[in-house]
Enzyme design. Structure first.
Site, PDB file in Angstrom:
ATOM      1  CG  ASP A  98       6.771   1.609   2.501  1.00  0.00           C
ATOM      2  OD1 ASP A  98       6.787   2.003   3.667  1.00  0.00           O
ATOM      3  OD2 ASP A  98       5.850   0.920   2.028  1.00  0.00           O
ATOM      4  CG  HIS A 128      -0.288  -0.130   2.525  1.00  0.00           C
ATOM      5  ND1 HIS A 128      -0.914  -0.662   3.620  1.00  0.00           N
ATOM      6  CD2 HIS A 128       0.957   0.185   2.950  1.00  0.00           C
ATOM      7  CE1 HIS A 128      -0.099  -0.666   4.650  1.00  0.00           C
ATOM      8  NE2 HIS A 128       1.042  -0.156   4.268  1.00  0.00           N
TER       9      HIS A 128
END
Length: 456
Positions: free
Chosen positions: A266, A175
């Site tokens: 990330d 995600h």
């Protein structure tokens, strides 16, 4: 309604599994399905079963939730197999991190350029990889028509490995791409009106399209950096409590300036050692917590996970309403909508990790890339000819791919030399003796007997 079988391996991660159950209960087109929740932790399964049945009775839905410690029971004849399992639990990897730091490897021998994420276990993830390959092999044998959804990290390496070495129909999901919403929100845009594209490798994706009301919105990012970033960071450094609050950090903006595109999700946690050399360095780039992968930030993350578990247990014990603990609709995770598209042959665009096969120019076909793609009952239809700037390809993706291939080679072929070679590329390594001593002590851990034989 499609009455299918979904096998969830590693369902004992209650924080994630509770979100999965929530989203399933908000997907009526999958009602009537059987959901097998598999884990080796029977106490976690008991908690999860109680949650699933209580929550379903509270908000409605029609599923049969079955808990099991038998992996084959969950996989056999499944239509969907979800791998969210992490071998050994966090404390196993924290022990290897502690040994690593004793030998001069801050945050562990696993931490490398463009992979600083604390639970993205590559070179020391032998058992994690073996578990993922066992699950893929069992899916191939006992549920040959199933889709295997790889959620457990490292998604990049494991999706690549499974797709190369088995016939399992694997799709990796993460995600992190949702970070585009935080970019939009911070610079004053409605995230729901943003048209974006982010591509690369899992945890190494870059914003190749960012449009608002039909116009290129990158100039709005530039304007925010020029006029508002410093004031934002001044306040952020005083108030940051969530270590994951780094999407608009100095590190993100510095990566944008260096590589030409904005990093998403990330990706910001990665970069080179210039952002991660020690805690003081991390605090400069990622705020007072040092970001999620510092010793401070990671401890906050682990503690938060335990707190969520306790909160859920308390709610079940006291018969408190569960609905207030979740959003009113879908959580924003893509897995349940993606399952619906696969089962009902309803095309949808999703951020997926699949073998490249021409999707991104300049990368091999047999490496897993993260891209937006059309998914339906036939599978994944990749876009073709996507491009990234040469600076990102040469300075980011190619070095990251090299590390992935080293870890894959080590897992498939074994041998101590690959472990030494891994650390001889590391700027923290002063000499070969340091690398040898670090690995020898890690491999001597009581739980690493099989791993030691593999890498002898």
């Amino acid at each position: 309604m499609a009455k299918i079988k979904i096998g969830v391996i590693g369902a004992g991660s209650v924080a994630w599994s509770s979100k999965l159950i929530h989203d399933l209960l908000h997907m009526p087109t999958l009602y009537g399905s059987k959901v097998y929740l598999m884990d080796i932790n029977e106490e976690r399964l008991r908690l999860l079963k109680g949650f699933a049945e209580r929550y379903m009775s509270e908000i409605g839905g029609n599923y049969e939730f079955i808990t099991t410690t038998d992996r084959l029971e969950a996989i056999r004849d499944a239509d969907i197999v979800i791998n969210t399992a992490m071998y050994g639990g966090h404390q196993y990897y924290e022990e290897m991190r502690r040994i690593s730091e004793k030998h001069g490897y801050y945050r562990g021998v696993n931490s490398t350029e463009w992979n600083m994420v604390s639970d993205y276990h590559t070179i020391w993830g032998y058992y994690q990889w073996k578990l993922a390959m066992d699950i893929a092999g069992e899916t191939e044998e006992y549920a040959p028509n199933a889709w295997l959804i790889q959620l457990a990290n490292p998604v990049f390496e494991l999706t690549t490995l499974i797709a190369r070495e088995t016939k399992a129909r694997v799709i990796g999901l993460c995600h992190g791409h949702m970070g585009y919403r935080e970019i939009a929100h911070t610079i004053g845009l409605d995230p729901d009106k943003v048209d974006f594209e982010a591509i690369g490798f899992n945890h190494v994706i870059w914003l190749t399209r960012f449009r608002y009301n039909g116009e290129d919105a990158y100039p709005l990012i530039d304007k925010w950096i020029e006029e508002k970033a410093e004031k934002y960071w001044q306040e952020w450094r005083k108030t940051q409590v969530n270590p994951f609050d780094i999407q608009m950090s100095p590190a993100a903006v510095d990566m944008y300036r260096r590589y030409g595109l904005f990093p998403v999700g990330d990706t910001v946690r990665g970069g080179t050692w210039m952002y991660h050399w020690n805690l003081e360095t991390k605090k400069y780039w990622f705020g007072p917590t040092g970001g999620p992968d510092s010793e401070i930030g990671w401890e906050i993350y682990l503690t938060h996970g335990e707190a969520w578990l306790e909160e859920l247990e308390e709610a079940l014990k006291n018969n408190s309403p569960l609905a207030p603990m979740f959003p009113k609709g879908l959580t924003g995770e893509t897995i349940v909508p993606l399952i619906n598209s696969l089962i009902h042959d309803e095309p949808g665009t999703y951020q997926v990790n699949v073998l490249n096969m021409g999707a991104i120019e300049g990368l091999p076909d047999n490496i897993a890339v993260e891209i937006p793609a059309t998914v339906d009952g036939k599978g994944v239809k990749r876009p073709q000819g996507l491009r990234l700037p040469g600076r990102i390809m040469k300075l980011v993706l190619w070095p990251r791919m090299l590390r992935a291939e080293m870890a894959i080679e080590g897992f498939l072929e074994g041998g101590f030399q690959v472990l030494i070679d891994w650390l001889m590329l590391d700027p923290r390594t002063k000499n070969e003796k340091q690398a040898e001593q670090a690995w020898q002590e890690i491999l001597a851990m009581p739980r690493n007997e099989e791993m030691k034989k593999h890498y002898r």
